[in-house]
Design a protein around this motif. Structure first.
Motif, PDB file in Angstrom:
ATOM      1  N   PHE A 106      43.441  35.013  43.493  1.00 34.70           N
ATOM      2  CA  PHE A 106      44.373  36.131  43.397  1.00 34.70           C
ATOM      3  C   PHE A 106      44.804  36.279  41.942  1.00 34.70           C
ATOM      4  O   PHE A 106      44.444  37.235  41.276  1.00 34.70           O
ATOM      5  N   TYR A 107      45.540  35.300  41.450  1.00 36.15           N
ATOM      6  CA  TYR A 107      46.007  35.377  40.061  1.00 36.15           C
ATOM      7  C   TYR A 107      45.195  34.409  39.212  1.00 36.15           C
ATOM      8  O   TYR A 107      45.535  33.253  39.049  1.00 36.15           O
ATOM      9  N   CYS A 117      35.424  41.912  40.519  1.00 38.41           N
ATOM     10  CA  CYS A 117      35.799  43.213  41.071  1.00 38.41           C
ATOM     11  C   CYS A 117      37.111  43.275  41.836  1.00 38.41           C
ATOM     12  O   CYS A 117      37.765  44.314  41.829  1.00 38.41           O
ATOM     13  N   SER A 118      37.489  42.212  42.558  1.00 38.00           N
ATOM     14  CA  SER A 118      38.593  42.331  43.508  1.00 38.00           C
ATOM     15  C   SER A 118      39.449  41.076  43.571  1.00 38.00           C
ATOM     16  O   SER A 118      39.002  39.992  43.220  1.00 38.00           O
ATOM     17  N   ARG A 119      40.651  41.240  44.085  1.00 38.12           N
ATOM     18  CA  ARG A 119      41.573  40.133  44.324  1.00 38.12           C
ATOM     19  C   ARG A 119      42.279  40.370  45.655  1.00 38.12           C
ATOM     20  O   ARG A 119      42.571  41.514  46.013  1.00 38.12           O
ATOM     21  N   TRP A 120      42.581  39.275  46.399  1.00 36.55           N
ATOM     22  CA  TRP A 120      43.295  39.382  47.668  1.00 36.55           C
ATOM     23  C   TRP A 120      44.351  38.300  47.784  1.00 36.55           C
ATOM     24  O   TRP A 120      44.123  37.146  47.435  1.00 36.55           O
ATOM     25  N   PRO A 173      55.676  31.512  46.814  1.00 36.02           N
ATOM     26  CA  PRO A 173      55.031  32.712  47.348  1.00 36.02           C
ATOM     27  C   PRO A 173      54.976  33.891  46.374  1.00 36.02           C
ATOM     28  O   PRO A 173      54.179  34.797  46.549  1.00 36.02           O
ATOM     29  N   ALA A 174      55.800  33.870  45.337  1.00 31.35           N
ATOM     30  CA  ALA A 174      55.777  34.959  44.363  1.00 31.35           C
ATOM     31  C   ALA A 174      54.632  34.826  43.356  1.00 31.35           C
ATOM     32  O   ALA A 174      54.383  35.751  42.586  1.00 31.35           O
ATOM     33  N   PHE A 175      53.931  33.682  43.352  1.00 30.76           N
ATOM     34  CA  PHE A 175      52.853  33.458  42.389  1.00 30.76           C
ATOM     35  C   PHE A 175      51.596  32.900  43.057  1.00 30.76           C
ATOM     36  O   PHE A 175      51.157  31.787  42.750  1.00 30.76           O
ATOM     37  N   PRO A 176      50.957  33.661  43.949  1.00 29.77           N
ATOM     38  CA  PRO A 176      49.747  33.142  44.582  1.00 29.77           C
ATOM     39  C   PRO A 176      48.580  33.064  43.584  1.00 29.77           C
ATOM     40  O   PRO A 176      48.298  34.019  42.879  1.00 29.77           O
ATOM     41  N   ILE A 177      47.963  31.916  43.529  1.00 33.49           N
ATOM     42  CA  ILE A 177      46.785  31.704  42.675  1.00 33.49           C
ATOM     43  C   ILE A 177      45.512  31.985  43.464  1.00 33.49           C
ATOM     44  O   ILE A 177      44.564  32.562  42.957  1.00 33.49           O
ATOM     45  N   CYS A 178      45.478  31.526  44.726  1.00 32.84           N
ATOM     46  CA  CYS A 178      44.293  31.736  45.555  1.00 32.84           C
ATOM     47  C   CYS A 178      44.712  31.917  47.008  1.00 32.84           C
ATOM     48  O   CYS A 178      45.829  31.580  47.398  1.00 32.84           O
ATOM     49  N   ALA A 179      43.796  32.472  47.787  1.00 36.55           N
ATOM     50  CA  ALA A 179      44.014  32.678  49.214  1.00 36.55           C
ATOM     51  C   ALA A 179      42.751  32.264  49.951  1.00 36.55           C
ATOM     52  O   ALA A 179      41.646  32.311  49.395  1.00 36.55           O
TER      53      ALA A 179
END
Length: 187
Positions: A106-107, A117-120, A173-179
């Motif tokens: 994500f970040y 291309c994308s982030r989730w 939760p305000a700084f998600p690095i990965c999902a």
């Protein structure tokens, strides 16, 4: 080297996946090598560019979609030009009751390989899986990150190597690095 960005994801995902009956499952992986950690009935890796999941499901000799009990995709979907289409192909390749495990950033900094291309977030990943046909009640999604890890991702030596003595694995939760998510196909 273990990346700080993947420590929590790896632990959580290993718990989820090792709870499955892996020894009786036929496993496929889209690029990556995460599945080599698992003891499955069989393991097959489909690597880009020889196999492009955006162009269609992987086919058997009769031209039908190959069928698997578990498909893995670790840090791949952000590189796909057609992530929804690719997810529909994965859905076609799963047997009823089969699972798809996916992990995405994500970040994180831009990292073209060959594209970025994308982030989730976990919620976004869950929504994408629902749209591709996975029932919401059969999707488990999580995310992890914190401010300190976000700052480490801005350092020139990327990705940041995990240091258990100094790195905080607490979740903000305000700084998600990965999902990551585990979705089960149910027809």
């Amino acid at each position: 080297m273990v990346s700080l960005n993947r420590v929590v994801m790896n632990r959580s995902s290993a718990t989820w996946l090792n709870a499955l009956p892996l020894q009786s499952m036929e496993l496929a992986e889209i690029s990556g090598k995460w599945g080599q950690r698992l003891t499955a009935k069989s393991y097959e890796r489909f690597k880009y560019p020889e196999h492009d999941i955006c162009k269609g499901p992987y086919l058997d000799k009769q031209g039908r979609a190959r069928q698997f009990d578990l498909i893995l995709a670790n840090q791949v979907w952000e590189h796909l030009d057609r992530p929804f289409t690719a997810l529909c192909h994965v859905h076609d390749m799963l047997r009823d009751g089969g699972y798809f495990w996916i992990a995405v950033p994500f970040y994180l900094p831009f990292h073209a390989a060959p594209n970025d291309c994308s982030r989730w977030s976990a919620r976004g990943l869950k929504n994408l899986l629902i749209e591709a046909g996975f029932p919401e009640e059969h999707i488990r999604a999580e995310e992890w990150g914190n401010r300190a890890a976000a700052l480490r991702n801005l350092e020139p030596d990327w990705p940041p190597k995990y240091d258990p003595a100094t790195d905080d694995l607490g979740n903000d939760p305000a700084f998600p690095i990965c999902a990551w998510a585990l979705a089960q196909k149910r027809d």
